[in-house]
Design a protein around this motif. Structure first.
Motif, PDB file in Angstrom:
ATOM      1  N   ARG A  33       0.816  -1.214   0.000  1.00 58.57           N
ATOM      2  CA  ARG A  33       0.000   0.000   0.000  1.00 58.57           C
ATOM      3  C   ARG A  33       0.854   1.270   0.000  1.00 58.57           C
ATOM      4  NH1 ARG A  33      -4.312  -1.781   4.598  1.00 58.57           N
ATOM      5  NH2 ARG A  33      -4.427  -3.964   3.957  1.00 58.57           N
ATOM      6  N   ALA A  73       2.125   4.287  -1.822  1.00 58.86           N
ATOM      7  CA  ALA A  73       1.400   4.960  -2.905  1.00 58.86           C
ATOM      8  C   ALA A  73       2.168   6.171  -3.391  1.00 58.86           C
ATOM      9  CB  ALA A  73       0.011   5.372  -2.430  1.00 58.86           C
ATOM     10  N   TYR A  97      -3.831   9.040  -5.754  1.00 64.57           N
ATOM     11  CA  TYR A  97      -2.632   8.221  -5.571  1.00 64.57           C
ATOM     12  C   TYR A  97      -2.777   6.867  -6.253  1.00 64.57           C
ATOM     13  CZ  TYR A  97      -0.692  11.530  -2.213  1.00 64.57           C
ATOM     14  OH  TYR A  97      -0.150  12.644  -1.636  1.00 64.57           O
ATOM     15  N   LEU A 137      -1.424   3.019  -5.830  1.00 63.96           N
ATOM     16  CA  LEU A 137      -0.793   2.115  -4.887  1.00 63.96           C
ATOM     17  C   LEU A 137       0.121   1.134  -5.600  1.00 63.96           C
ATOM     18  CD1 LEU A 137      -3.237   3.253  -3.251  1.00 63.96           C
ATOM     19  CD2 LEU A 137      -3.320   1.053  -2.076  1.00 63.96           C
TER      20      LEU A 137
END
Length: 850
Positions: free
Chosen positions: A538, A540, A550, A552
């Motif tokens: 996660r 990002a 964003y 990821l």
């Protein structure tokens, strides 16, 4: 034991004792309020087959475990921690005298890890098994494995309020057959049920507060209200104010509240007052809330659901099952006749699912996979389950554990994995805490893990919530002191986080329960780097543009709320997301620098040479990128890309366009198009010739077109390709020279004209010619060395078709005379002889006046 009023369960206890005296397994079904949670352990504690061994009872929730242990201890006239104790995450109340341990389900796995045979335990009770939590399913599977291979004398009792006892009995079956099933009918006073559906555009909090006020006016006794979560509890509590609430005390009840507040919610109301308890589903079964005569049920519950495609567990608000709704309703009739208010229409009852979905069906299986690996089990199908873990999510969980270093490439648990399994944390957070300890950053790592395990400690009054986890770590470091305008701090939450963090710090370094907690200051700027250790998938990167969007590492999209303080951060480590694809909302995160990413994950960066077709520019795009999953760390133009790779991309683009638009997709010259049509004609009548259909040309594109595409990098450049020569290259020299004989481009007609042939229909090539130009032809011309007749399209002087035929001789004999009769008056300057076979062919009209 202190005297207590008889409960329905008391009548079944002799049969239960008899069953466990002869069998190692049993199932007990008893409705809420029957007394099974607190009566059964005390009743079995002195059975001869226990012989001084401990009895362990698993409860799904911390709050219920503490309450059950406290009640049983009070029945013995003792303090908790003497004969009866409990062990929950972050809190242990047991001693050398303890015979009954009430534990939350995650504790059992750690007990099995330290003592696979459970040598000191004679009976394991699974209470409230109908809730089908992941840890309960896993715990039962592991205990049954221990019983089968290591401790035949270990007894197992499964207790449930609403469950298919026959199925559980079959799961527990031994050499003597299915486990005995004992049923207690329970005791239930009459309950009057009312349905109060929400008004149009009315939020659940408004409906709930309105119905609670109605219930207080119309009924007697205390009110138990079921809501999905703490946010709804807070908003309903805020609405229950004013003169109408005089003499009414409002309590909340959820899993992480302080013990004193829990006791206040569970205790009877003071004389002359009433109590409203706003509870989550924790009060459905295990807990007894004294004095309740009224239940208000909003019909919703908040459950975790794992999204395997995004690698995220999200809380979903769902309709309760019929079993849960009935259990909630039943809380109103435990001590006297009661009243239940359901906040939905009566006709909606039939739409409720019969029972709650087992957590193992929807859960993140990483904790289960780690605990199985810790027990030496790689294949979950070798154990006994009511619902076997699904293969896909289980494989994904093991892949995550390999990434975290908990498993080796062969799937065996590593020393790091064993340390992770020993912590009362999900694998991600356990990895964070242990790695933080190795880095000398344990206080901050433990605080982050504790913050993510507990409810959010901040609330924003009228402002959008801020996602920055550093705000939370700073509050924990400063013991709740803050100076952020509009931020309300949950000081009890801060206290719980600090206690949990201290416990994790001790456990992460091997310290005992009496080890001094760490109060070392830390740098909140390190939060993002530590958070990324737990959530490497996660990490990002901010997308270009004004909006804080964003990308990821795992390829998912996410967005920050407007005005979030992190909106300019180029990189984030994200812990929590809400919502679903294509872009979930970032709830808790911390910034991380590129230097920190390189330091911790540099070996996972991948240098990619990318050559692809850009549909927007219709050209080859060649780039050199450093990729971290789906994130491009850097991206530069690749000027010297391998020509062979570029050619392949161009060929693939041409194939795709051919598939979409056919041969018209290619910018063929007129000569090239006619060559292809002639070749298609010859192939249609002689399969030894090249196939130039779209499918065949696409399949062999590299062979015939590849040599002519040198230097081509865009669609526009295809117009300069010599497609005629490219197509001709499909034919060997012998066929090239034979093509003009078999399928000539033009044909000389009697008038002296040289007219092009039309091969667009491969089965019927056409010669379009004025009728007067073929006087003297007695037969239809032939192609393919006399095997295929031309189709003659005979034209009027105005170039309009007057006859289409493959039998010219037959036309002269019959239809010609009708055409002559019809057209000679219209075109008097053109010859219309009575005998066209002897007439002179001409392409000209007679001069005027003749």
């Amino acid at each position: 034991m202190q005297d207590a009023a008889l409960l329905p369960i008391d009548g079944i206890i002799p049969a239960l004792r008899a069953a466990l005296a002869t069998r190692m397994v049993a199932v007990l079904e008893a409705p809420p309020g029957a007394g099974k949670t607190t009566r059964v352990p005390l009743a079995l504690m002195h059975e001869p087959w226990l012989a001084g061994a401990k009895l362990v009872m698993l409860e799904p929730r911390r709050l219920a475990a503490r309450a059950a242990a406290s009640y049983m201890a009070s029945m013995l006239g003792e303090e908790v921690g003497q004969t009866v104790g409990y062990r929950v995450r972050g809190e242990t109340r047991i001693s050398s005298r303890t015979r009954i341990e009430v534990v939350t389900e995650g504790v059992l796995a750690r007990m099995l890890s330290s003592d696979a045979a459970l040598e000191e335990i004679g009976l394991v009770i699974f209470d409230e098994f109908h809730e089908r939590s992941l840890h309960a399913d896993l715990g039962l599977a592991l205990v049954l494995e221990t019983q089968r291979h290591l401790r035949e004398e270990l007894r197992v009792l499964v207790m449930s309020a609403t469950l298919d006892g026959v199925a559980v009995a079959a799961l527990l079956a031994d050499d003597e057959g299915p486990a005995p099933v004992l049923r207690s009918e329970g005791r239930m006073f009459p309950i009057e049920t009312h349905y109060r559906a929400a008004r149009r555009d009315e939020r659940v909090e408004a409906t709930t507060a309105r119905v609670v006020r109605e219930a207080l006016d119309a009924t007697e006794g205390d009110v138990l209200v079921f809501l999905p979560g703490a946010g709804e509890q807070r908003r309903v509590a805020e609405r229950l104010t004013g003169d109408a609430m005089s003499g009414v005390r409002v309590h909340t009840l959820h899993g992480s509240m302080p013990l004193a507040e829990q006791d206040a919610a569970l205790a009877p109301a003071r004389p002359g007052t009433r109590k409203v308890v706003l509870s989550t589903s924790v009060a459905e079964t295990s807990l007894t809330v004294a004095g309740v005569r009224v239940v208000v049920d909003c019909g919703l519950s908040r459950v975790p659901r794992y999204d395997a495609s995004a690698g995220l567990t999200r809380l979903h608000t769902v309709r309760v099952s019929r079993a849960s709704a009935d259990q909630r309703r039943g809380r109103a009739g435990r001590t006297a006749p009661g009243v239940s208010y359901r906040l939905w229409d009566q006709h909606e009852d039939h739409t409720l699912l019969p029972s709650t979905r087992p957590e193992i069906v929807d859960a993140d299986l990483s904790s289960l996979a780690l605990e199985l690996a810790d027990a030496g089990i790689s294949d979950p199908t070798t154990l006994r389950w009511l619902d076997v873990p699904r293969a896909g999510p289980f494989a994904q969980a093991r892949a995550l554990l390999v990434q975290l270093g908990a498993l080796d490439a062969a799937g065996r648990i590593t020393p790091h994995g064993r340390r992770m399994a020993a912590l009362p944390l999900p694998p991600r957070l356990a990895h964070l805490a242990i790695t933080a300890a190795a880095r000398g950053a344990l206080p901050l790592g433990a605080a982050i893990a504790a913050l993510l395990e507990e409810r959010d400690i901040v609330r924003y009054d009228g402002l959008p919530p801020q996602s920055d986890l550093r705000l939370r770590t700073e509050l924990v470091r400063r013991d709740g002191a803050h100076g952020v305008v509009g931020v309300a701090v949950d000081r009890d939450g801060v206290r719980r986080v600090r206690q949990t963090a201290d416990d994790l710090a001790r456990r992460s370094t091997g310290g005992g329960p009496s080890a001094a907690p760490s109060r070392v200051a830390w740098d909140d700027a390190d939060t993002g780097a530590l958070l990324a250790l737990a959530y490497p998938d996660r990490v990002a990167q901010r997308r270009s543009g004004a909006e804080p969007r964003y990308l990821l590492r795992n390829g998912s999209g996410a967005v920050l709320a407007k005005h979030d303080a992190l909106h300019e951060a180029p990189y984030l480590a994200i812990a929590d997301l809400e919502g679903s694809s294509p872009e979930a909302r970032i709830v808790r995160a911390a910034p991380i620098t590129l230097a920190e990413l390189r330091e911790d994950f540099g070996e996972q960066f991948e240098r990619v040479h990318l050559v692809e077709w850009d549909e927007r520019t219709k050209a080859v795009r060649a780039r050199k990128r450093t990729m971290f999953g789906a994130i491009a760390i850097d991206d530069v133009v690749w000027t010297d890309a391998d020509p062979a790779v570029v050619l392949q991309v161009v060929l693939d683009a041409i194939r795709a366009q051919l598939a979409r638009s056919g041969i018209e997709a290619l910018p063929l010259s007129q000569a090239a198009s006619r060559l292809r049509e002639r070749m298609a004609f010859v192939h249609a009548h002689d399969a030894s010739w090249p196939d130039v259909s779209v499918a065949a040309l696409s399949a062999s594109l590299g062979e015939w077109a590849g040599p002519y595409l040198d230097g081509v990098r865009s669609w526009g450049q295809l117009a300069s390709v010599d497609w005629h020569d490219a197509l001709q290259s499909l034919m060997p020299w012998a066929q090239r020279s034979a093509l003009e004989r078999l399928a000539p481009t033009h044909l000389d007609v009697p008038s002296g004209s040289r007219i092009a042939l039309d091969y667009s229909d491969a089965m019927a090539p056409v010669l379009a010619v004025k009728l007067q130009e073929v006087f003297g032809w007695s037969r239809t011309p032939m192609l393919m060395d006399g095997r295929v007749s031309l189709t003659l399209q005979l034209l009027s002087p105005a170039q309009r078709p007057v006859q289409v035929t493959r039998d010219l001789a037959g036309f002269w004999r019959s239809s010609y005379f009708e055409v002559r009769k019809e057209l000679r008056g219209r075109y008097p300057r053109h010859p219309w002889p009575e005998d066209p076979l002897t007439a002179e062919a001409t392409r000209r009209a007679k001069p005027r006046g003749t």
